[in-house]
Design an enzyme around this catalytic site. Sequence first.
Site, PDB file in Angstrom:
ATOM      1  N   THR A   1      -9.102   2.646 -18.693  1.00 41.92           N
ATOM      2  CA  THR A   1      -8.387   1.922 -17.649  1.00 41.92           C
ATOM      3  C   THR A   1      -9.390   1.419 -16.615  1.00 41.92           C
ATOM      4  O   THR A   1     -10.521   1.891 -16.560  1.00 41.92           O
ATOM      5  CB  THR A   1      -7.353   2.824 -16.942  1.00 41.92           C
ATOM      6  OG1 THR A   1      -8.059   3.866 -16.239  1.00 41.92           O
ATOM      7  CG2 THR A   1      -6.367   3.439 -17.916  1.00 41.92           C
TER       8      THR A   1
ATOM      9  N   TYR B   1     -11.931  13.330  -4.835  1.00 38.57           N
ATOM     10  CA  TYR B   1     -11.003  12.936  -5.895  1.00 38.57           C
ATOM     11  C   TYR B   1     -10.359  14.158  -6.547  1.00 38.57           C
ATOM     12  O   TYR B   1      -9.131  14.237  -6.675  1.00 38.57           O
ATOM     13  CB  TYR B   1     -11.741  12.110  -6.947  1.00 38.57           C
ATOM     14  CG  TYR B   1     -10.878  11.681  -8.102  1.00 38.57           C
ATOM     15  CD1 TYR B   1      -9.944  10.660  -7.953  1.00 38.57           C
ATOM     16  CD2 TYR B   1     -10.981  12.299  -9.350  1.00 38.57           C
ATOM     17  CE1 TYR B   1      -9.139  10.264  -9.014  1.00 38.57           C
ATOM     18  CE2 TYR B   1     -10.189  11.910 -10.414  1.00 38.57           C
ATOM     19  CZ  TYR B   1      -9.275  10.890 -10.245  1.00 38.57           C
ATOM     20  OH  TYR B   1      -8.476  10.506 -11.294  1.00 38.57           O
TER      21      TYR B   1
ATOM     22  N   ASN C   1       1.866   6.888  -9.808  1.00 39.84           N
ATOM     23  CA  ASN C   1       0.606   6.771 -10.520  1.00 39.84           C
ATOM     24  C   ASN C   1      -0.508   6.145  -9.691  1.00 39.84           C
ATOM     25  O   ASN C   1      -1.664   6.178 -10.093  1.00 39.84           O
ATOM     26  CB  ASN C   1       0.867   5.925 -11.789  1.00 39.84           C
ATOM     27  CG  ASN C   1      -0.382   5.500 -12.500  1.00 39.84           C
ATOM     28  OD1 ASN C   1      -1.054   6.324 -13.124  1.00 39.84           O
ATOM     29  ND2 ASN C   1      -0.718   4.214 -12.414  1.00 39.84           N
TER      30      ASN C   1
ATOM     31  N   LYS D   1      -6.377  15.349  -6.485  1.00 36.77           N
ATOM     32  CA  LYS D   1      -5.586  15.439  -7.706  1.00 36.77           C
ATOM     33  C   LYS D   1      -5.082  16.861  -7.970  1.00 36.77           C
ATOM     34  O   LYS D   1      -4.009  17.050  -8.553  1.00 36.77           O
ATOM     35  CB  LYS D   1      -6.403  14.919  -8.887  1.00 36.77           C
ATOM     36  CG  LYS D   1      -6.641  13.410  -8.834  1.00 36.77           C
ATOM     37  CD  LYS D   1      -5.331  12.639  -8.841  1.00 36.77           C
ATOM     38  CE  LYS D   1      -5.543  11.148  -9.015  1.00 36.77           C
ATOM     39  NZ  LYS D   1      -4.284  10.392  -9.106  1.00 36.77           N
TER      40      LYS D   1
ATOM     41  N   ASP E   1       0.846  -1.188   0.000  1.00 31.03           N
ATOM     42  CA  ASP E   1       0.000   0.000   0.000  1.00 31.03           C
ATOM     43  C   ASP E   1       0.884   1.240   0.000  1.00 31.03           C
ATOM     44  O   ASP E   1       1.769   1.380   0.857  1.00 31.03           O
ATOM     45  CB  ASP E   1      -0.878  -0.025   1.258  1.00 31.03           C
ATOM     46  CG  ASP E   1      -1.978   1.013   1.246  1.00 31.03           C
ATOM     47  OD1 ASP E   1      -1.748   2.118   0.721  1.00 31.03           O
ATOM     48  OD2 ASP E   1      -3.055   0.726   1.783  1.00 31.03           O
ATOM     49  N   VAL E   2       0.660   2.155  -0.946  1.00 28.02           N
ATOM     50  CA  VAL E   2       1.504   3.347  -1.030  1.00 28.02           C
ATOM     51  C   VAL E   2       1.381   4.233   0.205  1.00 28.02           C
ATOM     52  O   VAL E   2       2.222   5.110   0.435  1.00 28.02           O
ATOM     53  CB  VAL E   2       1.199   4.176  -2.296  1.00 28.02           C
ATOM     54  CG1 VAL E   2       1.643   3.434  -3.543  1.00 28.02           C
ATOM     55  CG2 VAL E   2      -0.270   4.571  -2.374  1.00 28.02           C
TER      56      VAL E   2
END
Length: 256
Positions: free
Chosen positions: A186, A151, A83, A155, A60-61
């Site tokens: 994606t 979100y 990413n 970003k 997990d980042v």
Amino acid sequence: MAMDFDGRTALITGAASGIGAAVARWLDERGIARLVLVDSDAAVLARLELRTPCRRVAGDVRDEQLWAELEASEPGLDHAVLNAGIADGCPIVSLDYADWRAMLSVNLDGMFLSLRAALRLMTRSGETRGRSAVLTSSAAGVKPVPMTAAYGSSKAAVAHLARVAAAEHAAQGIRVNAVAPGRVDTPIWTKNAHFQTMVDELGSRQAALDTLAQESTPLGRFASAEEMAGQIGFLLSDAAWNVTGTVLVSDGGNSL
């Protein structure tokens, strides 16, 4: 020569699928010497077929210990494509604080931790010029879009984080940029329930993609992960030696 990655090492997060996997394949085809691939989906990451020697890290980042261990075990780094991210949406008045925090935790906290580790590895030893990082932001971080409060905010912050990092490391010749994709074919789009409902109603996956593109993208189609990989690859490469602190908006005109 400007697109030659011979002898270099690159880190990619969110590497198992979508844009991350496409970047891994793009670099694999252009002579990258070694890849460090990070993703939370160990099984899918293991199935990614590449000729390049790879270190595959399932994790997990958001895990600070994961990055501490990578910093301790990697000798250095030339490039990073950061990413990893998640997407979801609902109106602000319906957004639970826990869901808000979860989104920012992955998309922003995870980005900070991975960027910090990448920059530390880039500056550890040797010549730093020619080293570069690309962070994945989003067109939703450029244009305010209903239902994307968490979100889009995460970003937008990623784009600004890239610019700050670029300013801090320009004197060392380390370049940091961001890309802000619009709609890309994606899993972050195609695995959600709304998309699956459209597939059922319209009869095919392609029909659903075409309908969404016509609704939201002036150029009329979704980008492919491979097309995004080429743009990210350019920003990573020596061909973009004079480009740092920029946010490349690649959204088919969505933000116009």
